[in-house]
Motif scaffolding. Sequence first.
Motif, short mmCIF file in Angstrom:
data_model
loop_
_atom_site.label_atom_id
_atom_site.label_comp_id
_atom_site.label_asym_id
_atom_site.label_seq_id
_atom_site.Cartn_x
_atom_site.Cartn_y
_atom_site.Cartn_z
N UNK A 1 0.86 -1.19 0.00
CA UNK A 1 0.00 0.00 0.00
C UNK A 1 0.89 1.24 0.00
N UNK A 2 0.30 2.38 -0.28
CA UNK A 2 1.06 3.63 -0.31
C UNK A 2 1.22 4.16 1.11
N UNK A 3 2.18 3.60 1.83
CA UNK A 3 2.43 4.11 3.18
C UNK A 3 3.18 5.43 3.12
N UNK A 4 3.91 5.67 2.03
CA UNK A 4 4.54 6.97 1.80
C UNK A 4 4.22 7.41 0.38
N UNK A 5 4.20 8.72 0.12
CA UNK A 5 3.82 9.21 -1.21
C UNK A 5 4.88 8.89 -2.26
N UNK A 6 4.41 8.71 -3.49
CA UNK A 6 5.28 8.52 -4.65
C UNK A 6 4.91 9.57 -5.71
N UNK A 7 5.93 10.21 -6.26
CA UNK A 7 5.73 11.17 -7.35
C UNK A 7 6.68 10.80 -8.49
N UNK A 8 6.11 10.43 -9.62
CA UNK A 8 6.90 9.94 -10.73
C UNK A 8 6.77 10.86 -11.95
N UNK A 9 7.89 11.10 -12.59
CA UNK A 9 7.99 11.85 -13.83
C UNK A 9 7.31 13.22 -13.72
N UNK A 10 6.28 13.51 -14.50
CA UNK A 10 5.69 14.85 -14.50
C UNK A 10 5.02 15.18 -13.16
N UNK A 11 4.65 14.15 -12.39
CA UNK A 11 4.04 14.39 -11.07
C UNK A 11 5.07 14.84 -10.05
N UNK A 12 6.35 14.62 -10.33
CA UNK A 12 7.41 14.97 -9.39
C UNK A 12 7.78 16.44 -9.51
N UNK A 13 6.82 17.29 -9.18
CA UNK A 13 7.06 18.73 -9.22
C UNK A 13 7.60 19.21 -7.88
N UNK A 14 8.35 20.30 -7.87
CA UNK A 14 8.84 20.83 -6.59
C UNK A 14 7.71 21.10 -5.60
N UNK A 15 6.59 21.63 -6.09
CA UNK A 15 5.48 21.98 -5.22
C UNK A 15 4.86 20.74 -4.57
N UNK A 16 4.61 19.69 -5.37
CA UNK A 16 4.00 18.47 -4.83
C UNK A 16 4.91 17.81 -3.80
N UNK A 17 6.20 17.71 -4.12
CA UNK A 17 7.13 17.07 -3.19
C UNK A 17 7.30 17.89 -1.92
N UNK A 18 7.37 19.20 -2.06
CA UNK A 18 7.51 20.06 -0.88
C UNK A 18 6.28 19.95 0.02
N UNK A 19 5.09 19.93 -0.56
CA UNK A 19 3.86 19.81 0.24
C UNK A 19 3.85 18.50 1.03
N UNK A 20 4.26 17.40 0.38
CA UNK A 20 4.24 16.10 1.04
C UNK A 20 5.27 16.03 2.17
N UNK A 21 6.46 16.56 1.93
CA UNK A 21 7.49 16.61 2.97
C UNK A 21 7.02 17.49 4.13
N UNK A 22 6.42 18.61 3.81
CA UNK A 22 5.96 19.54 4.84
C UNK A 22 4.94 18.87 5.76
N UNK A 23 4.04 18.10 5.19
CA UNK A 23 3.06 17.39 6.01
C UNK A 23 3.75 16.40 6.93
N UNK A 24 4.74 15.67 6.42
CA UNK A 24 5.44 14.70 7.25
C UNK A 24 6.22 15.37 8.37
N UNK A 25 6.75 16.54 8.12
CA UNK A 25 7.51 17.26 9.15
C UNK A 25 6.62 17.72 10.29
N UNK A 26 5.33 17.89 10.01
CA UNK A 26 4.45 18.52 10.98
C UNK A 26 3.31 17.64 11.47
N UNK A 27 3.34 16.36 11.15
CA UNK A 27 2.28 15.44 11.57
C UNK A 27 2.88 14.39 12.50
N UNK A 28 2.73 14.57 13.80
CA UNK A 28 3.33 13.66 14.78
C UNK A 28 2.75 12.25 14.68
N UNK A 29 1.45 12.14 14.44
CA UNK A 29 0.82 10.82 14.34
C UNK A 29 1.35 10.05 13.13
#
Length: 375
Positions: A312-340
């Motif tokens: 299952x997608x326990x962590x996000x995956x961004x491939x090719x055109x989906x791997x934009x700086x904005x999408x990756x930054x948003x996903x990392x930001x959520x992980x940095x700030x979600x203790x659960x």
Amino acid sequence: MVAGETSGDMLAARLLSGLRPRLPDALMHGIGGPRMAEQGFVNDWPMDKLSVRGLFEVLMHYREISGIRKNLKQQLLAEKPDVFIGVDAPDFNLDLEIQLKQAGIPTIHYIGPSIWAWRGGRIKKIAEAVSHMLVIFPFEEQIYRDAGIPVTYVGHPLAQVIPMEIDTAAAREELGLDPRFKVVAILPGSRISEIKYNTEAFIGAAKILIQRDPNLQIVVPMAGNKQRSYYIKLVVAARLEGVPILLIDGRSHTAIAAADAVLVASGTASLEVALFKKPMVIAYKMMEASWQILKHMGCQPWVGLPNILEKEFVVPEFLQSAATPEAMADAIWQQLNDDNMQKNLKDRFTAMHHSLLRDTANISAQAVLDVIARR
């Protein structure tokens, strides 16, 4: 032995660490890297000649790679070694193994090609090429048994190398990082082709994250001087040299251990991050022509090893055109700030670590000796 990239060098070195004490006088040679050399392995060709990923990228280097394989085959057919071990690099090794096996030389393939992920038809070619498989994931053993291929599950060497409990504070101290502020590690890949396609988007994501948190610390490990020089060239060309990052030589494990979250190129490195129990975002970019072909060849929806193992997608995956700086930054930001989320991932990755933990060096070495003994 033939290992074609940094991860293969590391995995093969673990096998050699178990084999060398049992065969102290054996000549072990072929194509490998610095970790294999530490175990007395002799390199006949530099490993980076084979470190090419992507269909069209390989085609551009085909003549050179084909020439290396032809010369190696002739050398081995004349030498008739007690055993040949191909470490990953299936597109190079399997064809070579077929010819060696037909000549009566036992062949071992260490790390099963990901037939469970894509190109499942390769199982027939593997049966023709391989005397014995060494696999590193528990679910692979039954796949090869069902196909009539002798197989041994040896566990994943990384599960022994990486400690169960991670000392994040010590890693940050080693890298000179400020313990008061969060850390993101960025691993764009060890191959030149990976650095070429991943760097701009990955560092673009870092730029966005630092705009959101100016105290955020970004660490980027490089596999070698060649990779470092090329990375710097790409960053300057993309006008991203103003992004404050700590660029380090090697020490990728230290960078991961120090991190609160990791942006990582798909591949073995994503499993390393999981074994360090760190939140991560997996991303990957390649030549567009290669992507258009490869995206239709997958057997399952996941690309990253942690997601494949968990199914299952326990962590996000961004491939090719989906791997934009904005999408990756948003996903990392959520992980940095979600203790659960952080706790849940740590629990799941700890269980994964236990499932992959075996005495890999000795189990794999014994399997090699058994193959030699049966010759």
